[in-house]
Design a protein around this motif. Structure first.
Motif, PDB file in Angstrom:
ATOM      1  N   VAL A  28      -5.901   9.872  -8.419  1.00 19.19           N
ATOM      2  CA  VAL A  28      -5.491   8.583  -7.839  1.00 19.19           C
ATOM      3  C   VAL A  28      -5.686   7.469  -8.861  1.00 19.19           C
ATOM      4  O   VAL A  28      -4.811   6.632  -9.081  1.00 19.19           O
ATOM      5  N   LEU A  32     -11.393   1.692  -5.728  1.00 17.78           N
ATOM      6  CA  LEU A  32     -10.501   2.434  -4.842  1.00 17.78           C
ATOM      7  C   LEU A  32     -10.609   1.822  -3.450  1.00 17.78           C
ATOM      8  O   LEU A  32     -11.506   1.043  -3.175  1.00 17.78           O
ATOM      9  N   LEU A  78      -8.707   8.712   3.587  1.00 16.88           N
ATOM     10  CA  LEU A  78      -7.565   8.670   2.683  1.00 16.88           C
ATOM     11  C   LEU A  78      -7.820   7.511   1.721  1.00 16.88           C
ATOM     12  O   LEU A  78      -7.974   6.359   2.152  1.00 16.88           O
ATOM     13  N   VAL A  79      -7.882   7.829   0.443  1.00 14.83           N
ATOM     14  CA  VAL A  79      -8.288   6.855  -0.572  1.00 14.83           C
ATOM     15  C   VAL A  79      -7.120   6.579  -1.506  1.00 14.83           C
ATOM     16  O   VAL A  79      -6.461   7.507  -1.977  1.00 14.83           O
ATOM     17  N   SER A  80      -6.862   5.287  -1.754  1.00 19.84           N
ATOM     18  CA  SER A  80      -5.790   4.944  -2.693  1.00 19.84           C
ATOM     19  C   SER A  80      -6.269   3.834  -3.633  1.00 19.84           C
ATOM     20  O   SER A  80      -7.405   3.366  -3.517  1.00 19.84           O
ATOM     21  N   ARG A  81      -5.433   3.426  -4.543  1.00 17.12           N
ATOM     22  CA  ARG A  81      -5.783   2.292  -5.403  1.00 17.12           C
ATOM     23  C   ARG A  81      -5.709   1.008  -4.563  1.00 17.12           C
ATOM     24  O   ARG A  81      -5.009   0.970  -3.544  1.00 17.12           O
ATOM     25  N   CYS A 129      -0.323  13.001  -2.602  1.00 21.56           N
ATOM     26  CA  CYS A 129      -1.673  12.867  -2.056  1.00 21.56           C
ATOM     27  C   CYS A 129      -2.529  14.010  -2.563  1.00 21.56           C
ATOM     28  O   CYS A 129      -2.277  15.172  -2.236  1.00 21.56           O
ATOM     29  N   ASP A 150      -0.894   9.217  -5.433  1.00 20.84           N
ATOM     30  CA  ASP A 150      -0.938   7.907  -4.781  1.00 20.84           C
ATOM     31  C   ASP A 150      -2.144   7.760  -3.869  1.00 20.84           C
ATOM     32  O   ASP A 150      -2.585   6.654  -3.576  1.00 20.84           O
ATOM     33  N   ALA A 151      -2.642   8.880  -3.391  1.00 23.23           N
ATOM     34  CA  ALA A 151      -3.788   8.824  -2.496  1.00 23.23           C
ATOM     35  C   ALA A 151      -4.483  10.173  -2.512  1.00 23.23           C
ATOM     36  O   ALA A 151      -3.896  11.182  -2.932  1.00 23.23           O
ATOM     37  N   GLN A 209       0.834  -1.191   0.000  1.00 18.06           N
ATOM     38  CA  GLN A 209       0.000   0.000   0.000  1.00 18.06           C
ATOM     39  C   GLN A 209       0.882   1.258   0.000  1.00 18.06           C
ATOM     40  O   GLN A 209       1.915   1.317   0.642  1.00 18.06           O
TER      41      GLN A 209
END
Lengths: 304, 304, 304, 304
Positions: free
Chosen positions: B24, B57, B163-166, A299, B30-31, A293
């Motif tokens: 993202v 996501l 906080l959202v990422s792939r 960001c 990245d986030a 991750q």
């Protein structure tokens, strides 16, 4: 009796349900055919209680037997002469209307079984005149004249027998199966019975029988004996059983076996094996995610 | 902002929630830290909708940010001079009592964001006098005098950011976790919402947020955005998710991550990992039974 | 027997539960004291079935009677001489451990009741040596020597009796009451049992007993005999009963009466009589709205 | 607008939903037509929140209005010249695809309403070139040339409006009705949402809309805005409402009114008015029992 594989078996008589099941448990018999339910009298409590406790047993087959009764008597006795009739209490209950109509003055003498009552007539000291038993018993004892046939009050009456053996290979799934379990009611929280039923309902598993029985410890302490549609090899049944075990860890599996009526179980798409497999695969794919991750880097944040 | 690992990240401004999430998705960030819920205005629908569709996501962290507003103005303007105030609609709604009490005649000029409204004041052609924004925005722009602080009507107001990422490695289970899912309501049968809720209830999983959102196709077609206590690595959560997938195969997993409040989740014995493992082992032992079933031999039957 | 008002009553013996209840139905007795449940053997099916059908009856009181057994014998017989023992099947089942330990070779002779078995010993032609009966029976028959006392296997065993009369004035609500109903399981839709249980659960009414019994028509056709905490004069119980009647219109009310253990029923605020009364008043106020609705006139509409 | 009785009414414009509802509350208008739900953007939170609090209001009618958008511009501007477009955020969201395809470079300027954005174009100081509004607004302002019609992305989009008035006479039951309620989620016990939904499910009442909204006090404190099939004069709806009131005493009734689509509600036999009336009569007959209960006299007891 319609037990497909039974012809090859040697039949060993047993005095009671408990004796028959004990013979299976101690290995002196490979299986026992015992009555479990009766459309008139309800669950056969001796059987329900005997298979719910003790060493584990498995139901491997069920058989529906139409109930038919005949009245046999000591040689020389005619219907008008009958004063005292012996039989098992359940049989007596099922012939009451016929008795009231035909020999209203007859007195009831309790017997330990219908067969024992019939055979007892051959005893010179017998203190009753007639007995109610199954036609087969009468056929096998030529010395017992049949005074009347089909004396049962409910012509559609049926007894359900189950063939019980020690745990072993499960009968194969046929698509028209039944699964029997014994579930002690947890006492630590109210609503536990609904939780138990919901384990089946939430997976679309229908119930065909549910009986409450006391555990014998004190009033209000029960276990439930339940027949559910489907085989433990069906995902929805296996999942329901796992749910039961969580709620009531002493839940006992008594077998999955073909239904006597060969009625296939209808399954909705969302409770099919395919739906369960897809759901498990999906959760598995989430848990297997292994790539690293992003812990730092760019960001993006909206200027809200 | 209290994001533990955030200091190491380079911050990239984005105009909208959608733009941040797109960055993202396309890898240019990245986030993204986006607001998802607000104690006063409710769910942030732009975020809920944006993460419910499109490429998958994952939420990897949540942050609670107290909401505080200041009133900034063009240089030279005093509170008594303010005639037109710009800000985002949500911010305006949260300062209405203060506005009514202090500058009741002020007219509202909609802004695309609170920061944009504040920055707009520096434009010589600006057609409003003041803006409502966060204290941080005012600090970063020395040219914007602060006329009033803490003008929000609800002092305990808080916004929850995620906080959202792939998709990638799941945040580790901490014992104080949350899991977010999106569940489209199946339309083929009534009572589907209760079935969905029951997937959680039947495993003792508590819900801390549930929001209905239209799918946009027609009235009455919904999806539900749900926060549940626990981590997908908890058996009861994994089992509930599998149940959701069966009922609504398009269910989307949006992440398991530590709770901002570090409140450990209380688990009852019968929904613990141990209970699930024991139940699965028990069902497995039934299914694994391989010894040969007695097909013939001695069969005991009571002479009932 | 601990029946408060019983001393004033004239006791009339009846041969069976059915005979006792028939005496009440035809008016030759005002009430019958019949066993309904036993902590060891479970529901007394004769009673459950007899009060579930026929002319309506009402339970007006319950009594818990500790179960104690003695072994009586024909004069001159000592314990070591006992070869054949008669009693009712239930009693025999409850003394098996004692029998195995003390007179393992004794043979069982079925009897129609424990009292009949004991009295039978006085018959010169009696074909058994001893009988298992209640201590009271032995006391009343000085000719029957008691060979052993307290021979029951479960020292805490208890039988619950109910006093049954024709419908009349309901026993007053005491705050520690029970309500008994008989609910035929509707066959037209699956899940009906959960619907039935939910009528109680949704109103916070706890169940202390539930028994399934066959209706006698065919396998799988049941009625349920249920004891619920509370009195029909409690709003939550009345509401639950109305719900049962909707689902299963042949539901039968068998009475509300004080609990033998005097244990008050705990009631949550939202299922109290006050909560029901407030809810009904609120809905009533909505339905009673009578003023004329504006059908024309000024209609404000936002320029969205 | 398809409001049957509206032609007779004088229309009074209001700046916002709140202003329109305030006009009804203070008596300066008899009713307000406000949007409550949109097939694309979801619930209109301003309306949901405004009718959930404050003085009680009643929905007396619902209207479905197809959503159609046009692009209007300042005189002399052609599509290729458009640089800045104003409208309400919801309208902008619904025309994004068209904008991207036709004037991708156009910048969005937030407006307080679509009508205000259109009218603003007539202001000589207007700082944008075009606006998105309803066709009707363009028709009423001949000075605003229409550059494009039907620019909404979803041709089936619809907004549901409700006609809101002060409490008064309930609209008559038509058999094709809807009932709207607001139910605060009780916080004192988990599972309360399922309890709320069960009040409807247990009476066979279907839900056509459910929205969660924050109460504004803190995260996790919700109320639910619910549309249910049926009229409060239907017994099953009245009974469900009483159940809601018990669980959540601050439940608010917002009206029963004819469905815009005239779709009759299907009712099962056991949730019909007749079933409720029969159930209530049955319980009433039990409670009315007044004859004197036999307290003494002959008591039959079997000699078990």
């Amino acid at each position: 009796m319609q037990v497909p594989d039974a012809p090859a078996a040697t039949r060993v008589p047993a005095a009671t349900v408990n004796a028959a099941l004990d013979a299976v448990r101690n290995g002196s018999a490979d299986a026992a055919m015992v009555p479990i339910e009766n459309s008139v009298e309800g669950g056969v409590t001796a059987t329900l209680d005997a298979i719910a406790g003790g060493d584990e047993l498995r139901i491997v087959r069920e058989v529906l037997v139409p109930i038919s009764f005949v009245l046999v008597a000591r040689p020389g006795i005619r219907l008008g002469d009958v004063r005292r009739v012996s039989t098992h209490g359940h049989a007596w209950a099922q012939c009451r209307l016929w008795m009231d109509a035909n020999i209203p003055a007859a007195e009831y003498v309790p017997g330990s079984s219908t067969a024992a009552a019939a055979v007892g007539l051959l005893d010179p000291d017998c203190h009753y005149d007639a007995a109610v038993c199954a036609p087969l018993v009468a056929q096998e004892r030529p010395g017992l004249p049949v005074l009347a046939e089909n004396i049962g009050d409910n012509p559609g009456a049926v007894t359900r027998f189950v063939l019980v053996s020690r745990p072993g290979r499960l009968p194969e799934r046929t698509g028209a199966d039944k699964t029997t379990v014994v579930v002690p009611l947890p006492e630590d929280r109210p609503g536990a019975l609904m939780e138990i039923l919901d384990q089946f309902a939430a997976r679309g598993v229908n119930l065909s029988r549910i009986e409450s029985r006391p555990t014998g410890q004190y009033l209000g302490h029960y276990f439930f004996s339940i027949d559910a549609d489907g085989h433990v090899a069906d995902q929805r049944v296996a999942d329901a059983l796992a749910g039961l075990h969580r709620i009531s860890p002493a839940t006992r599996f008594l077998g999955s076996y073909p239904r006597a009526d060969r009625h296939p179980v209808e399954v909705q798409a969302h409770t099919s094996d395919a739906a369960f497999a897809a759901a498990r695969a999906w959760v598995g794919s989430i848990l297997d995610a292994e790539s690293v991750q992003a812990e730092s880097g760019y960001c993006a944040s909206p200027t809200a």
